[in-house]
Design an enzyme around this catalytic site. Sequence first.
Site, PDB file in Angstrom:
ATOM      1  N   GLU A  47     -53.505  15.195  19.447  1.00  0.00           N
ATOM      2  CA  GLU A  47     -52.846  16.491  19.561  1.00  0.00           C
ATOM      3  C   GLU A  47     -52.655  16.914  21.018  1.00  0.00           C
ATOM      4  O   GLU A  47     -53.476  16.621  21.889  1.00  0.00           O
ATOM      5  CB  GLU A  47     -53.647  17.531  18.782  1.00  0.00           C
ATOM      6  N   CYS A  60     -52.326  21.261  27.374  1.00  0.00           N
ATOM      7  CA  CYS A  60     -53.647  20.661  27.132  1.00  0.00           C
ATOM      8  C   CYS A  60     -53.415  19.270  26.542  1.00  0.00           C
ATOM      9  O   CYS A  60     -52.812  19.118  25.480  1.00  0.00           O
ATOM     10  CB  CYS A  60     -54.402  21.572  26.164  1.00  0.00           C
ATOM     11  N   CYS A  67     -63.378  10.848  19.862  1.00  0.00           N
ATOM     12  CA  CYS A  67     -64.310  10.836  20.987  1.00  0.00           C
ATOM     13  C   CYS A  67     -65.629  10.259  20.513  1.00  0.00           C
ATOM     14  O   CYS A  67     -66.071  10.521  19.398  1.00  0.00           O
ATOM     15  CB  CYS A  67     -64.523  12.263  21.519  1.00  0.00           C
ATOM     16  N   CYS A  71     -70.703  15.512  20.594  1.00  0.00           N
ATOM     17  CA  CYS A  71     -71.241  16.859  20.804  1.00  0.00           C
ATOM     18  C   CYS A  71     -71.219  17.546  19.435  1.00  0.00           C
ATOM     19  O   CYS A  71     -70.222  17.453  18.704  1.00  0.00           O
ATOM     20  CB  CYS A  71     -70.395  17.629  21.817  1.00  0.00           C
ATOM     21  N   CYS A  74     -68.339  20.123  18.164  1.00  0.00           N
ATOM     22  CA  CYS A  74     -66.941  19.769  18.457  1.00  0.00           C
ATOM     23  C   CYS A  74     -66.349  18.958  17.309  1.00  0.00           C
ATOM     24  O   CYS A  74     -66.903  17.924  16.931  1.00  0.00           O
ATOM     25  CB  CYS A  74     -66.897  18.960  19.749  1.00  0.00           C
ATOM     26  N   GLY A 126     -60.896  13.820  23.175  1.00  0.00           N
ATOM     27  CA  GLY A 126     -61.435  12.715  23.957  1.00  0.00           C
ATOM     28  C   GLY A 126     -62.147  13.129  25.224  1.00  0.00           C
ATOM     29  O   GLY A 126     -62.016  14.250  25.700  1.00  0.00           O
ATOM     30  N   GLU A 127     -62.923  12.178  25.762  1.00  0.00           N
ATOM     31  CA  GLU A 127     -63.636  12.393  27.023  1.00  0.00           C
ATOM     32  C   GLU A 127     -62.840  11.640  28.105  1.00  0.00           C
ATOM     33  O   GLU A 127     -62.875  10.397  28.162  1.00  0.00           O
ATOM     34  CB  GLU A 127     -65.070  11.864  26.900  1.00  0.00           C
ATOM     35  N   SER A 158     -61.566  18.140  32.415  1.00  0.00           N
ATOM     36  CA  SER A 158     -62.813  18.654  31.838  1.00  0.00           C
ATOM     37  C   SER A 158     -63.640  17.486  31.338  1.00  0.00           C
ATOM     38  O   SER A 158     -63.137  16.608  30.640  1.00  0.00           O
ATOM     39  CB  SER A 158     -62.479  19.594  30.673  1.00  0.00           C
ATOM     40  N   SER A 180     -68.293  20.653  30.984  1.00  0.00           N
ATOM     41  CA  SER A 180     -68.737  21.236  29.713  1.00  0.00           C
ATOM     42  C   SER A 180     -70.254  21.320  29.741  1.00  0.00           C
ATOM     43  O   SER A 180     -70.940  20.383  29.349  1.00  0.00           O
ATOM     44  CB  SER A 180     -68.277  20.347  28.555  1.00  0.00           C
ATOM     45  N   LEU A 181     -70.759  22.443  30.192  1.00  0.00           N
ATOM     46  CA  LEU A 181     -72.205  22.593  30.398  1.00  0.00           C
ATOM     47  C   LEU A 181     -72.891  22.992  29.089  1.00  0.00           C
ATOM     48  O   LEU A 181     -73.749  22.273  28.586  1.00  0.00           O
ATOM     49  CB  LEU A 181     -72.422  23.647  31.490  1.00  0.00           C
ATOM     50  N   HIS A 182     -72.551  24.144  28.575  1.00  0.00           N
ATOM     51  CA  HIS A 182     -72.935  24.609  27.230  1.00  0.00           C
ATOM     52  C   HIS A 182     -74.412  24.891  26.998  1.00  0.00           C
ATOM     53  O   HIS A 182     -74.781  25.344  25.917  1.00  0.00           O
ATOM     54  CB  HIS A 182     -72.455  23.635  26.141  1.00  0.00           C
ATOM     55  N   ASN A 257     -65.183  28.099  18.298  1.00  0.00           N
ATOM     56  CA  ASN A 257     -64.131  28.069  17.280  1.00  0.00           C
ATOM     57  C   ASN A 257     -64.642  27.288  16.081  1.00  0.00           C
ATOM     58  O   ASN A 257     -64.919  26.096  16.199  1.00  0.00           O
ATOM     59  CB  ASN A 257     -62.861  27.410  17.833  1.00  0.00           C
ATOM     60  N   CYS A 300     -59.660  25.467  21.300  1.00  0.00           N
ATOM     61  CA  CYS A 300     -60.624  24.471  21.805  1.00  0.00           C
ATOM     62  C   CYS A 300     -61.519  23.971  20.684  1.00  0.00           C
ATOM     63  O   CYS A 300     -62.069  24.764  19.931  1.00  0.00           O
ATOM     64  CB  CYS A 300     -61.573  25.098  22.820  1.00  0.00           C
TER      65      CYS A 300
HETATM   66  N1  SAH Z   1     -64.354  15.854  26.382  1.00  0.00           N
HETATM   67  C1  SAH Z   1     -64.063  16.814  27.376  1.00  0.00           C
HETATM   68  C2  SAH Z   1     -62.736  17.518  27.194  1.00  0.00           C
HETATM   69  C3  SAH Z   1     -62.329  17.946  25.805  1.00  0.00           C
HETATM   70  S1  SAH Z   1     -63.133  19.267  25.035  1.00  0.00           S
HETATM   71  C4  SAH Z   1     -65.189  17.818  27.480  1.00  0.00           C
HETATM   72  O1  SAH Z   1     -66.068  17.827  26.625  1.00  0.00           O
HETATM   73  O2  SAH Z   1     -65.202  18.558  28.469  1.00  0.00           O
HETATM   74  C5  SAH Z   1     -62.496  20.755  25.815  1.00  0.00           C
HETATM   75  C6  SAH Z   1     -63.503  21.911  25.780  1.00  0.00           C
HETATM   76  O3  SAH Z   1     -63.632  22.492  24.458  1.00  0.00           O
HETATM   77  C7  SAH Z   1     -64.906  21.457  26.149  1.00  0.00           C
HETATM   78  O4  SAH Z   1     -65.521  22.364  27.020  1.00  0.00           O
HETATM   79  C8  SAH Z   1     -65.581  21.443  24.815  1.00  0.00           C
HETATM   80  O5  SAH Z   1     -66.962  21.460  24.937  1.00  0.00           O
HETATM   81  C9  SAH Z   1     -64.997  22.660  24.154  1.00  0.00           C
HETATM   82  N2  SAH Z   1     -65.219  22.699  22.698  1.00  0.00           N
HETATM   83  C10 SAH Z   1     -65.440  21.654  21.872  1.00  0.00           C
HETATM   84  N3  SAH Z   1     -65.607  22.099  20.606  1.00  0.00           N
HETATM   85  C11 SAH Z   1     -65.472  23.444  20.638  1.00  0.00           C
HETATM   86  C12 SAH Z   1     -65.505  24.465  19.629  1.00  0.00           C
HETATM   87  N4  SAH Z   1     -65.678  24.178  18.347  1.00  0.00           N
HETATM   88  N5  SAH Z   1     -65.320  25.745  20.024  1.00  0.00           N
HETATM   89  C13 SAH Z   1     -65.081  26.039  21.328  1.00  0.00           C
HETATM   90  N6  SAH Z   1     -65.033  25.122  22.308  1.00  0.00           N
HETATM   91  C14 SAH Z   1     -65.226  23.829  21.965  1.00  0.00           C
HETATM   92 FE1  SF4 Z   2     -66.071  14.565  23.127  1.00  0.00          FE
HETATM   93 FE2  SF4 Z   2     -65.683  16.715  24.674  1.00  0.00          FE
HETATM   94 FE3  SF4 Z   2     -65.850  16.960  21.987  1.00  0.00          FE
HETATM   95 FE4  SF4 Z   2     -68.028  16.330  23.430  1.00  0.00          FE
HETATM   96  S1  SF4 Z   2     -66.854  18.267  23.533  1.00  0.00           S
HETATM   97  S2  SF4 Z   2     -67.385  15.345  21.505  1.00  0.00           S
HETATM   98  S3  SF4 Z   2     -67.169  15.037  25.022  1.00  0.00           S
HETATM   99  S4  SF4 Z   2     -64.264  15.889  23.119  1.00  0.00           S
END
Ligand code: SAH
Ligand code: SF4
Length: 320
Positions: A47, A60, A67, A71, A74, A126-127, A158, A180-182, A257, A300
């Site tokens: 997408e 985007c 991926c 995580c 995600c 993807g990463e 990212s 992506s610290l979180h 989300n 996201c």
């Molecule tokens: N793999 C990379 C880039 C893609 S994800 C990364 O992890 O940075 C883009 C952003 O969306 C990242 O910060 C990711 O952690 C965040 N993200 C993933 N799942 C999400 C969700 N369900 N709600 C909000 N943000 C999310």
């Molecule tokens: Fe992959 Fe980024 Fe999703 Fe983590 S947040 S699973 S690195 S796409």
Amino acid sequence: MTDLAKSFRSSLDQTAIIEIPEIEHDHLSSDGTRKWLLDMGTKNGIETVFIPEESRGTLCISSQVGCALECTFCSTGRQGFNRNLTSAEIIGQLWLANHKLREQDNYKSLKKDEKVITNVVMMGMGEPLANYKHVVHALEMMLDDNIYGLSRRKVTLSTSGLVPAIDKLRLDCPVSLAISLHAPNNEIRDEIVPINKKYPLDELMKSCIRYIEKAPRDFITFEYVMLENVNDSVEQAKQLLDLIKDVPSKVNLIPFNPFPNSGYSCSKRTAIKLFQDILMDAGIVATIRKTRGDDIDAACGQLVGLVRDKTKRSIRLRSI
Ligand code: SAH
Ligand code: SF4
């Protein structure tokens, strides 16, 4: 192109093809966000999302089909991993979106040198740093004045934190960086961003400080998804402040989300606001990301695509 030498044209005939990504679905959200599902063959799809704002238009882009990093919050990670995209498939998303948007009624009258897409974020499926070679080649095409001519400041990658690749990107193609610290500590990050077990927070913070030397902006963006009762307390906001104190940075708080069976809830609005206030009071610029395109599942972490996972879970992480 008759202005090219005949011999060159014939060698191109043998070695190159001109092919545009095939569109499986094209959705326009009520807020102007547009999402394409692109066919990547063998019943796989990725997408690409366009997000219009008053003074800019952000695309985007995806870097992989699925991926491998898993995580827990995600939906892309939950889908598993199928394959890396080629640099052609990555830059093809920009090419396609640009052409389709220029046919859209509200952009039809734009002059040739006016851009619809002013910013690119590698924040789709993807990463990106796990597909380093193809992603960097595509970034170079985005920056090249003879191709898309975007400035480094307006292209953001990212990553979930692949430290050796961050160090390499700093030298090869230093675009704006988002991490992506979180989580405010290793204990929580190990749990929700499993790659943290390989590259823990102290190593990640040091690589961010090194990156700043070459970065086109004088800060790193930290993305922090707000998960109720997981990482959103006052105590955790204070821990986060301590963690990032040596890194010139901005924090982008992302309301979680939801997607089916995620097992998480988004933090309450009041908790997100309080978290933001704690960061701001300590002098950190902290923004709350607006959710866009959620009526077409383009927000996201909601990018699901169509991923036929061909790898076994156990070998996915080893491949990174
Ligand atoms: N793999 C990379 C880039 C893609 S994800 C990364 O992890 O940075 C883009 C952003 O969306 C990242 O910060 C990711 O952690 C965040 N993200 C993933 N799942 C999400 C969700 N369900 N709600 C909000 N943000 C999310
Ligand atoms: Fe992959 Fe980024 Fe999703 Fe983590 S947040 S699973 S690195 S796409």
